[in-house]
Design a protein around this motif. Structure first.
Motif, PDB file in Angstrom:
ATOM      1  N   UNK A  78      53.578   7.782   1.302  1.00  0.00           N
ATOM      2  CA  UNK A  78      55.021   7.607   1.096  1.00  0.00           C
ATOM      3  C   UNK A  78      55.475   7.819  -0.337  1.00  0.00           C
ATOM      4  N   UNK A  79      54.603   7.644  -1.314  1.00  0.00           N
ATOM      5  CA  UNK A  79      55.020   7.745  -2.708  1.00  0.00           C
ATOM      6  C   UNK A  79      54.937   9.165  -3.250  1.00  0.00           C
ATOM      7  N   UNK A  80      54.465  10.110  -2.441  1.00  0.00           N
ATOM      8  CA  UNK A  80      54.283  11.466  -2.924  1.00  0.00           C
ATOM      9  C   UNK A  80      55.636  12.131  -3.210  1.00  0.00           C
ATOM     10  N   UNK A  81      55.680  12.918  -4.260  1.00  0.00           N
ATOM     11  CA  UNK A  81      56.884  13.670  -4.609  1.00  0.00           C
ATOM     12  C   UNK A  81      56.650  15.122  -4.215  1.00  0.00           C
ATOM     13  N   UNK A  82      57.409  15.592  -3.246  1.00  0.00           N
ATOM     14  CA  UNK A  82      57.237  16.939  -2.728  1.00  0.00           C
ATOM     15  C   UNK A  82      58.260  17.878  -3.352  1.00  0.00           C
ATOM     16  N   UNK A  83      57.888  19.151  -3.548  1.00  0.00           N
ATOM     17  CA  UNK A  83      58.868  20.119  -4.061  1.00  0.00           C
ATOM     18  C   UNK A  83      59.980  20.326  -3.052  1.00  0.00           C
ATOM     19  N   UNK A  84      61.149  20.719  -3.553  1.00  0.00           N
ATOM     20  CA  UNK A  84      62.283  20.945  -2.674  1.00  0.00           C
ATOM     21  C   UNK A  84      62.044  22.158  -1.788  1.00  0.00           C
ATOM     22  N   UNK A  85      62.551  22.069  -0.571  1.00  0.00           N
ATOM     23  CA  UNK A  85      62.487  23.203   0.337  1.00  0.00           C
ATOM     24  C   UNK A  85      63.511  24.249  -0.062  1.00  0.00           C
ATOM     25  N   UNK A  86      63.175  25.524   0.122  1.00  0.00           N
ATOM     26  CA  UNK A  86      64.152  26.574  -0.093  1.00  0.00           C
ATOM     27  C   UNK A  86      65.187  26.529   1.022  1.00  0.00           C
ATOM     28  N   UNK A  87      66.430  26.866   0.713  1.00  0.00           N
ATOM     29  CA  UNK A  87      67.438  26.929   1.769  1.00  0.00           C
ATOM     30  C   UNK A  87      67.062  27.987   2.806  1.00  0.00           C
ATOM     31  N   UNK A  88      67.636  27.872   3.984  1.00  0.00           N
ATOM     32  CA  UNK A  88      67.455  28.877   5.028  1.00  0.00           C
ATOM     33  C   UNK A  88      68.790  29.578   5.263  1.00  0.00           C
ATOM     34  N   UNK A  96      69.901  34.279  -2.171  1.00  0.00           N
ATOM     35  CA  UNK A  96      69.500  35.640  -2.533  1.00  0.00           C
ATOM     36  C   UNK A  96      70.456  36.691  -1.963  1.00  0.00           C
ATOM     37  N   UNK A  97      71.355  36.281  -1.084  1.00  0.00           N
ATOM     38  CA  UNK A  97      72.337  37.201  -0.510  1.00  0.00           C
ATOM     39  C   UNK A  97      73.581  37.165  -1.396  1.00  0.00           C
ATOM     40  N   UNK A  98      73.989  38.284  -1.975  1.00  0.00           N
ATOM     41  CA  UNK A  98      75.145  38.281  -2.882  1.00  0.00           C
ATOM     42  C   UNK A  98      76.421  37.814  -2.176  1.00  0.00           C
ATOM     43  N   UNK A  99      77.063  36.791  -2.736  1.00  0.00           N
ATOM     44  CA  UNK A  99      78.292  36.281  -2.132  1.00  0.00           C
ATOM     45  C   UNK A  99      79.443  37.269  -2.222  1.00  0.00           C
ATOM     46  N   UNK A 122      66.026  49.632  -3.565  1.00  0.00           N
ATOM     47  CA  UNK A 122      67.379  49.166  -3.311  1.00  0.00           C
ATOM     48  C   UNK A 122      67.782  48.170  -4.387  1.00  0.00           C
ATOM     49  N   UNK A 123      69.086  48.104  -4.633  1.00  0.00           N
ATOM     50  CA  UNK A 123      69.588  47.123  -5.596  1.00  0.00           C
ATOM     51  C   UNK A 123      69.315  45.714  -5.097  1.00  0.00           C
ATOM     52  N   UNK A 124      69.522  45.502  -3.798  1.00  0.00           N
ATOM     53  CA  UNK A 124      69.146  44.215  -3.215  1.00  0.00           C
ATOM     54  C   UNK A 124      68.831  44.376  -1.742  1.00  0.00           C
ATOM     55  N   UNK A 125      67.890  43.594  -1.283  1.00  0.00           N
ATOM     56  CA  UNK A 125      67.512  43.529   0.126  1.00  0.00           C
ATOM     57  C   UNK A 125      66.744  42.231   0.328  1.00  0.00           C
ATOM     58  N   UNK A 126      66.998  41.560   1.439  1.00  0.00           N
ATOM     59  CA  UNK A 126      66.272  40.328   1.756  1.00  0.00           C
ATOM     60  C   UNK A 126      65.682  40.451   3.150  1.00  0.00           C
ATOM     61  N   UNK A 127      64.467  39.983   3.301  1.00  0.00           N
ATOM     62  CA  UNK A 127      63.736  40.072   4.556  1.00  0.00           C
ATOM     63  C   UNK A 127      63.365  38.667   4.997  1.00  0.00           C
ATOM     64  N   UNK A 128      63.615  38.345   6.266  1.00  0.00           N
ATOM     65  CA  UNK A 128      63.273  37.022   6.756  1.00  0.00           C
ATOM     66  C   UNK A 128      62.838  37.042   8.204  1.00  0.00           C
ATOM     67  N   UNK A 129      62.055  36.046   8.567  1.00  0.00           N
ATOM     68  CA  UNK A 129      61.564  35.916   9.933  1.00  0.00           C
ATOM     69  C   UNK A 129      62.352  34.857  10.677  1.00  0.00           C
ATOM     70  N   UNK A 130      62.582  35.109  11.961  1.00  0.00           N
ATOM     71  CA  UNK A 130      63.213  34.131  12.833  1.00  0.00           C
ATOM     72  C   UNK A 130      62.343  32.869  12.879  1.00  0.00           C
ATOM     73  N   UNK A 131      62.952  31.711  12.636  1.00  0.00           N
ATOM     74  CA  UNK A 131      62.196  30.457  12.591  1.00  0.00           C
ATOM     75  C   UNK A 131      62.017  29.816  13.959  1.00  0.00           C
ATOM     76  N   UNK A 132      62.555  30.412  15.017  1.00  0.00           N
ATOM     77  CA  UNK A 132      62.361  29.881  16.367  1.00  0.00           C
ATOM     78  C   UNK A 132      60.897  29.972  16.749  1.00  0.00           C
ATOM     79  N   UNK A 133      60.370  28.918  17.379  1.00  0.00           N
ATOM     80  CA  UNK A 133      58.934  28.839  17.648  1.00  0.00           C
ATOM     81  C   UNK A 133      58.402  29.986  18.490  1.00  0.00           C
TER      82      UNK A 133
END
Length: 220
Positions: A43-53, A149-152, A178-189
């Motif tokens: 319980x006392x462990x300090x975990x790094x923050x999760x990246x947003x999804x 990472x997605x330009x607003x 490319x100037x920008x591109x982001x790649x992600x995987x579907x998090x559904x099991x």
């Protein structure tokens, strides 16, 4: 810098729960911390923050309906205000010129659990009720893309979808071109297809996408 993901351990009788308060002041506590199994062991462990999804939702207007109607525009403005207040992230809306009845939402969440808590919440249920006469929900996915990472300010983008297991290859092919591109995987099991948002057409990729959409920004 925006402060997010402020987790505190609360006590409810003999059960430990986790409560997150966002910079907006919205508090969610109806789900365990995403890494509760680790915290239970130490319980006392300090975990790094999760990246947003990233949430990617596709909607379709019912026959003869559109954003040009003041009542519908007002509903989308309410959706923007309420959801961004809770999540702490802006909502980006896009249309697909090849399918004018569609409107697509791209936004961020701290975690899948945070979004699920919003979905079950009172405000979202009210939005679903008032939107029902005007739109159908075509689908929604959670992607392991850091939304920041997605330009607003992107006024247009290409969305490509690929089958499972090709994310690494696609990233190598588009890297540096490319100037920008982001790649992600579907998090559904049970579904691990890959989605890409990029600044321009992916013509020239060796892998053929299963879905190709040109998205144009809509400002509410």
């Amino acid at each position: 810098m925006q402060v997010r993901d402020q987790w505190t351990r609360q006590r409810d009788r003999d059960h430990a729960i986790w409560e997150v308060t966002y910079a907006s002041g919205c508090t969610l506590s109806s789900y365990p911390h995403p890494r509760s199994a680790v915290l239970a062991q130490e319980p006392s462990i300090v975990l790094p923050k999760l990246l947003p999804i990233t949430e990617f939702a596709s909607l379709q207007f019912k026959a003869s309906r559109s954003l040009s109607e003041p009542a519908i525009l007002a509903l989308f403005q309410k959706l923007f205000a309420w959801q961004s207040e809770c999540s702490g992230y802006p909502l980006l809306f896009f249309t697909n010129p090849k399918a004018p009845s569609e409107i697509h939402l791209i936004t961020g969440w701290e975690s899948v659990e945070a979004h699920e808590a919003w979905i079950a919440g009172e405000r979202n249920q009210e939005l679903l009720r008032v939107f029902a006469p005007f739109i159908n929900i075509l689908g929604m996915v959670h992607l392991d893309i850091d939304f920041e990472r997605i330009p607003n300010d992107a006024e247009s983008m290409i969305c490509l979808k690929f089958g499972e297991g090709v994310g690494g290859q696609v990233e190598r092919e588009i890297g540096g071109h490319l100037h920008w591109a982001v790649v992600g995987q579907n998090l559904q099991d049970d579904c691990h297809d890959v989605c890409i948002f990029m600044q321009q057409d992916g013509t020239g990729l060796d892998i053929e996408p299963t879905l190709h959409m040109e998205l144009q920004r809509v400002h509410l």
